[in-house]
Scaffold this active site. Sequence first.
Site, PDB file in Angstrom:
ATOM      1  N   GLY A   1       0.814  -1.206   0.000  1.00  0.00           N
ATOM      2  CA  GLY A   1       0.000   0.000   0.000  1.00  0.00           C
ATOM      3  C   GLY A   1       0.850   1.259   0.000  1.00  0.00           C
TER       4      GLY A   1
ATOM      5  CG  HIS B   1     -19.031  -7.753 -36.044  1.00  0.00           C
ATOM      6  ND1 HIS B   1     -18.934  -8.539 -34.919  1.00  0.00           N
ATOM      7  CD2 HIS B   1     -18.777  -8.561 -37.109  1.00  0.00           C
ATOM      8  CE1 HIS B   1     -18.643  -9.787 -35.298  1.00  0.00           C
ATOM      9  NE2 HIS B   1     -18.540  -9.819 -36.615  1.00  0.00           N
TER      10      HIS B   1
HETATM   11  P1  NAI Z   1      -2.915  -2.068  -2.389  1.00  0.00           P
HETATM   12  O1  NAI Z   1      -3.603  -1.397  -1.275  1.00  0.00           O
HETATM   13  O2  NAI Z   1      -3.543  -2.171  -3.713  1.00  0.00           O
HETATM   14  O3  NAI Z   1      -2.557  -3.560  -1.942  1.00  0.00           O
HETATM   15  C1  NAI Z   1      -1.779  -3.869  -0.808  1.00  0.00           C
HETATM   16  C2  NAI Z   1      -2.035  -5.330  -0.456  1.00  0.00           C
HETATM   17  O4  NAI Z   1      -1.120  -5.724   0.547  1.00  0.00           O
HETATM   18  C3  NAI Z   1      -3.425  -5.578   0.106  1.00  0.00           C
HETATM   19  O5  NAI Z   1      -3.995  -6.631  -0.621  1.00  0.00           O
HETATM   20  C4  NAI Z   1      -3.164  -5.930   1.562  1.00  0.00           C
HETATM   21  O6  NAI Z   1      -4.107  -6.848   2.067  1.00  0.00           O
HETATM   22  C5  NAI Z   1      -1.789  -6.539   1.486  1.00  0.00           C
HETATM   23  N1  NAI Z   1      -0.983  -6.477   2.713  1.00  0.00           N
HETATM   24  C6  NAI Z   1      -0.873  -5.445   3.573  1.00  0.00           C
HETATM   25  N2  NAI Z   1      -0.003  -5.751   4.559  1.00  0.00           N
HETATM   26  C7  NAI Z   1       0.471  -6.998   4.307  1.00  0.00           C
HETATM   27  C8  NAI Z   1       1.402  -7.869   4.951  1.00  0.00           C
HETATM   28  N3  NAI Z   1       2.069  -7.505   6.054  1.00  0.00           N
HETATM   29  N4  NAI Z   1       1.642  -9.092   4.414  1.00  0.00           N
HETATM   30  C9  NAI Z   1       0.990  -9.476   3.290  1.00  0.00           C
HETATM   31  N5  NAI Z   1       0.096  -8.686   2.644  1.00  0.00           N
HETATM   32  C10 NAI Z   1      -0.155  -7.462   3.127  1.00  0.00           C
HETATM   33  O7  NAI Z   1      -1.478  -1.368  -2.467  1.00  0.00           O
HETATM   34  P2  NAI Z   1      -0.359  -1.363  -3.587  1.00  0.00           P
HETATM   35  O8  NAI Z   1      -0.481  -2.554  -4.461  1.00  0.00           O
HETATM   36  O9  NAI Z   1       0.912  -1.146  -2.869  1.00  0.00           O
HETATM   37  O10 NAI Z   1      -0.729  -0.084  -4.420  1.00  0.00           O
HETATM   38  C11 NAI Z   1      -0.720   1.202  -3.788  1.00  0.00           C
HETATM   39  C12 NAI Z   1      -1.654   2.155  -4.465  1.00  0.00           C
HETATM   40  O11 NAI Z   1      -1.201   2.482  -5.743  1.00  0.00           O
HETATM   41  C13 NAI Z   1      -3.038   1.565  -4.576  1.00  0.00           C
HETATM   42  O12 NAI Z   1      -3.863   2.244  -3.670  1.00  0.00           O
HETATM   43  C14 NAI Z   1      -3.431   1.812  -5.990  1.00  0.00           C
HETATM   44  O13 NAI Z   1      -4.582   2.621  -5.997  1.00  0.00           O
HETATM   45  C15 NAI Z   1      -2.283   2.565  -6.641  1.00  0.00           C
HETATM   46  N6  NAI Z   1      -1.918   1.906  -7.883  1.00  0.00           N
HETATM   47  C16 NAI Z   1      -2.729   2.007  -8.966  1.00  0.00           C
HETATM   48  C17 NAI Z   1      -2.416   1.337 -10.135  1.00  0.00           C
HETATM   49  C18 NAI Z   1      -3.318   1.430 -11.295  1.00  0.00           C
HETATM   50  O14 NAI Z   1      -4.159   2.306 -11.328  1.00  0.00           O
HETATM   51  N7  NAI Z   1      -3.205   0.548 -12.282  1.00  0.00           N
HETATM   52  C19 NAI Z   1      -1.216   0.523 -10.248  1.00  0.00           C
HETATM   53  C20 NAI Z   1      -0.458   0.489  -9.081  1.00  0.00           C
HETATM   54  C21 NAI Z   1      -0.804   1.156  -7.953  1.00  0.00           C
END
Ligand code: NAI
Length: 468
Positions: free
Chosen positions: A270, A443
């Site tokens: 996150g 299409h």
């Molecule tokens: P995220 O919030 O999407 O996912 C973090 C994951 O880590 C969650 O599933 C959570 O349950 C898990 N987690 C937390 N602590 C943990 C632990 N100690 N051990 C194992 N699992 C754990 O965060 P992420 O992937 O880092 O992305 C950050 C932000 O960046 C997101 O809020 C997203 O909105 C944004 N982002 C958007 C993208 C897009 O629009 N395509 C691409 C990449 C990021």
Amino acid sequence: MSTPRKVVVIGAGPAGYVCAIRLAQLGQQVTVVEKEFLGGCCLNVGCIPSKAMIAAGSLLHRIGAASAMGITASDVKLDLAKLVEWKQSVVAKLTGGVGILLKSHKVEVVMGSASFVDKKTISVKQNDGATKTLTFDDAVIATGSTPIEIPGFKFDEDKVWSSTGALVPKRIPEHLVVIGGGYIGLELGMMYRRLGSKVTVLEATAGALPGQERDCVKIIERSMKKQGIELLTETFAQGFTHDKKKSTVKVKTKTGEKTIECDQILSTVGRRPYSAGLALEKVGLAVDAKGFLAVDKQMRTKVPNIYAAGDIAGQPMLAHKGSKEGLVAAAVIAGQKEEYDVRCVPAVIFTAPEMASVGLTEEQCKEQKLEIKIGSFPFAANGRALSLMESEGFIKIIADAKSDLVLGVHMVGPEVTELVAEAALAIEMGATSEDIARTIHAHPTLPEALMEAAESVHGMAVHIFQKK
Ligand code: NAI
């Protein structure tokens, strides 16, 4: 024309630079303060470089899969240094473009760290060592977010990568352990799998991508399995030891503790809003427990001439939501009436297959006790998807049972990160599922699947059999 307002925008990411350009278009006198790089995380170390590398992984995969079409390529090699260099050239084009745009709009750019002195003054510690004082009528805080670090996994960008380190690899890991099965973990995990790594994803909750439509996530989880990516759910990373290029990660699972050996760790659990050094207390502002600044629909903080936009202003932390908030703040500062509808913020995930959504999930509709109708259509029955050899996935439409208004659209499959734009437009314009169904879709194209999903809301999809 009224006298231009003097506006300082703090942060030049997708929220800040977009806000600055719009302010200039609306005749205001604008200064942007940026401490690191124009374009922010998104252009420099986030969305853009990751998508460039993901595109490379996808191409490599498609070259391999092309044998089913009778195309065999031999001696296909990955030159990693060249890939990183090419990705950097994409980033450089875009960030250079932002610089040129700001200059053309006569936006002053000050490179340095801003902190509030009072409600009309900002002090900037410039990167060249000098200090500059800026006065303003209005300020916009668009300082973004930074990756969260968990205990035991300090980012050294060597043994433990943040997403930033994962985008400048010196080698392809043999075994990559990804902590966190969210957006970044899955996008980068799948990319590394395609570039040749063995990948294990550790996710704390019961499934990948918490909060996303579960039907879609099931397809992603199935695809991870097919690709040979191990997803360990309800698993917490506890710490690691390192010896002779190997790391041993200690994890706690439902059934007890175990260890996993790997040669690279990527931690993506996150992001946290970033407000360090702003001296918010000088203007009577404070962030909440999660680090966000509270704003109203016009992006105003509780100090009327100070606005916030982007990741610092609340979830979802998405670049396009930040840009929209930047546009809203700019319009309001220029005296226009403006706000945006959070239901219309699409989310796109560049996994394989891709996933995208806009509006409410089925679960959220249930929580809100909304009466709904659902239609869906599989890409397996779409000619274009089949001819692209990418027929995995579906599109699902949730409509209000009485009014037929589209409440949510969720998709997983080929190019859905593009297809979601039509769904966002539908919700923005207050379209019904019948409106989408009646719209002639060319299409053979992928968007026909959206039309048929809309028809299926009424049991009328032509290319699948729907029992009455
Ligand atoms: P995220 O919030 O999407 O996912 C973090 C994951 O880590 C969650 O599933 C959570 O349950 C898990 N987690 C937390 N602590 C943990 C632990 N100690 N051990 C194992 N699992 C754990 O965060 P992420 O992937 O880092 O992305 C950050 C932000 O960046 C997101 O809020 C997203 O909105 C944004 N982002 C958007 C993208 C897009 O629009 N395509 C691409 C990449 C990021």
